[in-house]
Scaffold this active site. Structure first.
Site, PDB file in Angstrom:
ATOM      1  N   ARG A 186     -28.982 -10.254  33.239  1.00  0.00           N
ATOM      2  CA  ARG A 186     -29.484  -8.915  33.564  1.00  0.00           C
ATOM      3  C   ARG A 186     -30.993  -8.891  33.499  1.00  0.00           C
ATOM      4  NH1 ARG A 186     -30.834  -4.061  34.569  1.00  0.00           N
ATOM      5  NH2 ARG A 186     -29.521  -2.275  34.009  1.00  0.00           N
ATOM      6  N   GLU A 204      -6.948  -5.694   3.322  1.00  0.00           N
ATOM      7  CA  GLU A 204      -7.093  -6.811   2.380  1.00  0.00           C
ATOM      8  C   GLU A 204      -8.156  -6.506   1.326  1.00  0.00           C
ATOM      9  OE1 GLU A 204      -5.329  -9.526   1.833  1.00  0.00           O
ATOM     10  OE2 GLU A 204      -3.936  -8.948   3.399  1.00  0.00           O
ATOM     11  N   THR A 231       0.819  -1.209   0.000  1.00  0.00           N
ATOM     12  CA  THR A 231       0.000   0.000   0.000  1.00  0.00           C
ATOM     13  C   THR A 231       0.855   1.261   0.000  1.00  0.00           C
ATOM     14  OG1 THR A 231      -1.771  -1.134   1.169  1.00  0.00           O
ATOM     15  CG2 THR A 231      -1.785   1.265   1.240  1.00  0.00           C
ATOM     16  N   THR A 252     -11.680  -2.513   5.510  1.00  0.00           N
ATOM     17  CA  THR A 252     -10.909  -1.857   4.452  1.00  0.00           C
ATOM     18  C   THR A 252      -9.543  -2.474   4.203  1.00  0.00           C
ATOM     19  OG1 THR A 252     -10.201  -0.178   6.072  1.00  0.00           O
ATOM     20  CG2 THR A 252     -12.030   0.394   4.616  1.00  0.00           C
ATOM     21  N   GLY A 304     -24.748   0.678  29.433  1.00  0.00           N
ATOM     22  CA  GLY A 304     -23.556   1.366  29.897  1.00  0.00           C
ATOM     23  C   GLY A 304     -22.419   0.425  30.221  1.00  0.00           C
ATOM     24  N   SER A 335      -6.238   0.574  -3.298  1.00  0.00           N
ATOM     25  CA  SER A 335      -6.765  -0.600  -3.998  1.00  0.00           C
ATOM     26  C   SER A 335      -6.215  -0.740  -5.415  1.00  0.00           C
ATOM     27  CB  SER A 335      -8.301  -0.525  -4.045  1.00  0.00           C
ATOM     28  OG  SER A 335      -8.838  -0.554  -2.737  1.00  0.00           O
ATOM     29  N   ASP A 376     -10.754  -2.870   0.187  1.00  0.00           N
ATOM     30  CA  ASP A 376     -11.974  -2.170   0.584  1.00  0.00           C
ATOM     31  C   ASP A 376     -13.183  -2.998   0.154  1.00  0.00           C
ATOM     32  OD1 ASP A 376     -14.292  -0.297  -0.503  1.00  0.00           O
ATOM     33  OD2 ASP A 376     -13.313   0.770   1.138  1.00  0.00           O
TER      34      ASP A 376
END
Length: 660
Positions: free
Chosen positions: A322, A435, A151, A433, A412, A157, A437
């Protein structure tokens, strides 16, 4: 663990009885041994999850390197390399190990991928024996650390347009590697900022003034821990996540490397300066070279799917502990997972994760067959590249969606770092993104569909694809899709012929498959028509493609969802009768119907759903969620995520057995 409530399954329904270890065995398949080794290693080094929050960036990078090297010593990272160099000789096992590693700290995962997948994979698949002997033994142990320098700042790409240049000097018999401008600077390169000693550098090869396109070279970037002569390295600094990986920028100022530094599996330069390659066409040569690196996409797809498993395991276990609000006066507060909305939020995502898991099994098998030589021809490789691109896109987008939904489902508590969502979110977001996009990858998938994986597939850029389709008789494309035949098949599967509002048949896998197949084939024919229409109007090919890109992406998504659905249906059909098959059948129905439901607007626009039948599908999805709900903890436990790496003490407690 289910409570009595209004959303309970219908009377007379017999709940499947799941043997969790047996279901884990089904999911692990033939790679249970390597997966269990990775689980053991993850539990052994689980403290790194806390260290990621406690250590400064330099110390954390060093700790990640230590853990990667320690894991390499157990053999888990070398499975894809030849035995004669210390590897395991099993590419499928190497992918399974990498997927499982995604249960733990993702900096460890990505540094492993950079070192053994990208750097090691490039030397293995693009190099020849001289490179294998020189580098693989130390590379496999982690003694020799390296980079994958593809890159560039100005070229992501579009790899064919890379700016770095490698000129051959016949006098000295050396290549001269140069970064001509800032846009050609190698950027975001893992292992570059601290640990990389060598880099596989992708550059435009020039011999005797003639360019031969992008090739790969082994280039020293450090000597005794300092940048090599002519190499300039910068640290990319802190990132959104993955701060245990030392990403950096690299520039080359006339760096000289010997002629043997060229990774010469597909092309070579003689000492005198003559370029040689068995593949005459430069485009075909380029795509053949890149095709050997497809395992990176397969690996990232599996990692993304397993990230989703971690998030869902945490959120599901929290939802059965919960309580909030009572269902009736003086009653105990209800568990979160007994609320219909909470079931709707989590359970279809569990079903989709199982579906993607089965689709990943298929693409991993294809990769193994291609690279082991059992099914290695041009068409098999194209099929693999297309499927790998599509599953990578859908799998990593799924991970991003799941992590966010599960974080919200934990309120939370999900925002606390100790409960893992902060790291999962920051560390996995880049999966969409790197390997490739995802939108670019889906265009690759659509290109293969439009050309029917013809021999031209490897040679076509986007404009070439438009021209190719333009030259087809659109009627031929439409006939190939056989959309009218699929419509008849869908109608035949429904009781009452054209009575589209009848509820019976929704749980028939043939009906579900017919629906997703029809959608794909209809979109393919429609896209071909749009391209043909634009060219007939004398529009420029680039303008035509730009105007239909939304249809291109929609077609590719529909295609991959069809592959995923088929993979899940096939998996269920092959299982012996029992609780595990019954549970997976429920999930398969839930995945297929929720997929149709999510795109109900398209199906209604194209006459495949009436309002009544659309409502019936939603009712069925709700009922399937109620049936899956009592199985939820068993289903996430079957993924075999060690409790030590689930962490999240506030959310999961000790729910479910630990299966390291």
């Amino acid at each position: 663990m289910a409570t009595e409530n209004a959303s309970a399954p219908a009377t007379g329904y017999v709940q499947p009885d799941i043997d969790v270890p047996a279901l884990t065995e089904v999911l692990d398949g033939g790679y249970a041994g390597i997966r269990d080794l990775v689980r053991t290693n993850l539990a052994t080094y689980s403290a790194i999850l806390e260290e990621a929050d406690e250590l400064d960036i330099d110390a954390f990078r060093e700790r990640v390197r230590e853990v990667v090297v320690a894991m390499a010593a157990t053999g888990q990272t070398g499975m894809g390399f030849p035995p004669e160099y210390g590897g395991g000789g099993d590419i499928g096992a190497s992918i399974a190990a990498f997927e499982t590693l995604a249960f733990g700290d993702l900096s460890v995962l990505v540094k492993t991928g950079v070192q053994f997948g990208l750097f090691g994979g490039a030397i293995l698949h693009l190099g020849t024996e001289r490179h294998h002997k020189a580098y693989l033994p130390d590379l496999i142990t982690g003694k020799l650390m390296g980079c994958f320098a593809m890159t560039e700042t100005g070229h992501g790409s579009n790899v064919q347009a890379l700016g770095t240049v490698a000129r051959y000097d016949a006098t000295s018999r050396e290549f001269v590697i140069t970064t001509p401008d800032e846009s050609a600077r190698k950027d975001y390169i893992g292992n570059a900022a601290r640990h990389g000693e060598l880099a596989v550098v992708f550059a435009q090869l020039e011999v005797a003034g003639r360019s031969h396109g992008v090739h790969a070279f082994v280039v020293p970037v450090r000597v005794d821990g300092t940048p090599a002569p002519g190499v300039r390295i910068e640290d990319d600094g802190r990132k959104m996540g993955l701060n245990g990986v030392d990403n950096g920028r690299i520039r080359f100022d006339g760096v000289r490397v010997p002629r043997e530094a060229l990774l010469n599996r597909f092309a070579d330069v003689t000492p005198e300066g003559r370029y040689e390659s068995a593949i005459d066409d430069p485009n075909r040569r380029f795509f053949t070279m890149l095709g050997t690196l497809v395992q990176g996409r397969v690996s990232v797809a599996g990692a993304g799917i397993n990230v989703a498993k971690v998030a869902l395991a945490i959120a599901t276990k929290y939802a059965v502990r919960r309580r909030q609000f009572e269902a009736a006066p003086d009653a105990e507060e209800q568990l979160l997972l007994d609320y219909g909305l909470h079931q709707r939020r989590l359970l279809p995502l569990i079903a989709r994760t199982y579906a993607l898991h089965t689709a990943q099994d298929v693409v991993r098998t294809q990769l193994h067959e291609v690279f082991s030589g059992t099914d290695d021809d041009a068409r098999a490789r194209r099929r693999l590249e297309s499927r790998a691109a599509g599953i990578k896109a859908l799998g990593t987008w799924h991970a991003t969606r799941v992590v966010q939904e599960c974080r919200e489902a934990c309120g939370g508590a999900g925002y606390l770092a100790v409960n893992r969502f902060a790291a999962l979110k920051g560390d996995s977001d880049v999966f969409t993104t790197f390997e490739g996009d995802n939108h670019v990858l889906l265009q690759l998938v659509a290109k293969g569909l439009l050309t029917d994986h013809a021999s031209e597939f490897e040679d076509l850029d986007q404009l070439g694809m438009v021209r190719y389709v333009t030259n087809l008789a659109v009627e031929t494309v439409i006939e190939r899709t056989s959309a009218h035949k699929l419509l008849e098949r869908v109608r035949d599967l429904l009781p009452g012929g054209d009575e589209w509002d009848r509820e019976a048949g929704l749980l028939d896998s043939e009906y579900q498959l017919a629906m997703v197949r029809f959608r794909e084939e209809h979109m393919l024919a429609g896209l071909a028509r749009r391209i043909k229409r634009g060219i007939d109007r004398k529009q420029a090919a680039g303008a035509v493609f730009s105007q239909v890109q939304d249809h291109v992406i929609a077609l590719a998504r529909a295609h991959v969802e069809r592959l995923v659905t088929e993979a899940f249906v096939d998996k269920v059909r092959t299982l012996p009768e029992g609780g595990e098959k019954a549970a997976l059948a429920l999930l398969c129905d839930l995945f297929a119907l929720s997929t149709i439901e999510a795109d109900r607007a398209w199906f209604m626009e194209h006459g495949r759903l009436t309002v009544q039948r659309s409502k019936a599908i939603s009712r069925e999805v709700n009922d399937l969620c109620r049936k899956v709900r009592p199985l939820a903890v068993d289903l996430v436990d079957a993924w075999g995520i060690p409790s030590a790496v689930l962490r999240a003490p506030d959310l999961v407690g000790r729910a479910g057995p630990d299966r390291p």
